[in-house]
Write a protein that holds these residues in place. Structure first.
Motif, PDB file in Angstrom:
ATOM      1  N   LYS A  81      -3.621  -9.192   8.643  1.00  0.00           N
ATOM      2  CA  LYS A  81      -3.232  -8.098   9.530  1.00  0.00           C
ATOM      3  C   LYS A  81      -1.925  -7.393   9.131  1.00  0.00           C
ATOM      4  N   VAL A  82      -1.221  -7.921   8.131  1.00  0.00           N
ATOM      5  CA  VAL A  82       0.060  -7.357   7.739  1.00  0.00           C
ATOM      6  C   VAL A  82       0.043  -7.070   6.235  1.00  0.00           C
ATOM      7  N   PRO A  83       0.215  -5.802   5.825  1.00  0.00           N
ATOM      8  CA  PRO A  83       0.241  -5.500   4.390  1.00  0.00           C
ATOM      9  C   PRO A  83       1.370  -6.229   3.672  1.00  0.00           C
ATOM     10  N   ARG A  84       1.102  -6.669   2.455  1.00  0.00           N
ATOM     11  CA  ARG A  84       2.066  -7.427   1.667  1.00  0.00           C
ATOM     12  C   ARG A  84       3.381  -6.666   1.499  1.00  0.00           C
ATOM     13  N   ARG A  85       3.318  -5.355   1.295  1.00  0.00           N
ATOM     14  CA  ARG A  85       4.552  -4.580   1.095  1.00  0.00           C
ATOM     15  C   ARG A  85       5.440  -4.627   2.331  1.00  0.00           C
ATOM     16  N   TRP A  86       4.834  -4.719   3.522  1.00  0.00           N
ATOM     17  CA  TRP A  86       5.625  -4.838   4.749  1.00  0.00           C
ATOM     18  C   TRP A  86       6.305  -6.206   4.792  1.00  0.00           C
ATOM     19  N   ILE A  87       5.562  -7.228   4.400  1.00  0.00           N
ATOM     20  CA  ILE A  87       6.117  -8.591   4.386  1.00  0.00           C
ATOM     21  C   ILE A  87       7.322  -8.641   3.457  1.00  0.00           C
ATOM     22  N   LEU A  88       7.159  -8.082   2.248  1.00  0.00           N
ATOM     23  CA  LEU A  88       8.250  -8.103   1.271  1.00  0.00           C
ATOM     24  C   LEU A  88       9.426  -7.253   1.729  1.00  0.00           C
ATOM     25  N   ALA A  89       9.159  -6.137   2.399  1.00  0.00           N
ATOM     26  CA  ALA A  89      10.245  -5.281   2.892  1.00  0.00           C
ATOM     27  C   ALA A  89      11.056  -5.996   3.976  1.00  0.00           C
ATOM     28  N   GLU A  90      10.383  -6.772   4.806  1.00  0.00           N
ATOM     29  CA  GLU A  90      11.058  -7.490   5.886  1.00  0.00           C
ATOM     30  C   GLU A  90      11.716  -8.784   5.409  1.00  0.00           C
TER      31      GLU A  90
END
Length: 129
Positions: A81-90
């Motif tokens: 449910k969460v794109p990898r780029r969002w995970i890495l940005a956070e």
């Protein structure tokens, strides 16, 4: 839905091990990750499954990952449910290696090849941006 780290056994405590992350056959990983997966397969006596390149050959018939403890970072950071780029940005504390290769899982583990393809090795000279 915070990953505890990219190297933990289960990066996402709420992972359902549904196999959604295994729907691709070509994945990016470092040479060290590739070697770790090969060693795990040999040590554990895992038999990759021939899905004709339609998904990862290390996905078990039950939908789960047969190399779960040894899987690559890209698999560890997958969240349905969460794109990898969002995970890495956070989470800037999670380091993503620059020297990744594209590995055709079917060719490497079902075919006769036992090392990264020439194409994958050429990516070391020209990393994906």
């Amino acid at each position: 839905m915070t990953p505890t780290s990219s190297e933990d056994f289960n990066s996402f405590p709420d992972c359902l091990m549904c196999g959604d992350c295994c729907r691709i056959n070509v994945i990016s990983m470092t040479e060290a990750e590739f070697e770790r997966i090969k060693e795990y397969i040999q040590t554990e006596g895992i038999q990759p499954i021939d899905y004709a390149g339609e998904r990862c050959c290390l996905q078990g018939e039950d939908g789960g990952c047969m190399v779960w403890p040894a899987r690559a970072q890209i698999c560890r950071l997958h969240h349905c449910k969460v794109p990898r780029r969002w995970i890495l940005a956070e989470h800037p504390e999670i380091h993503v290696e620059d020297d990744v290769m594209l590995i055709n899982m079917h060719e490497e583990f079902i075919g006769t090849k036992a090392s990264p393809t020439a194409f994958a090795m050429s990516l070391l000279d020209h990393p994906i941006q």
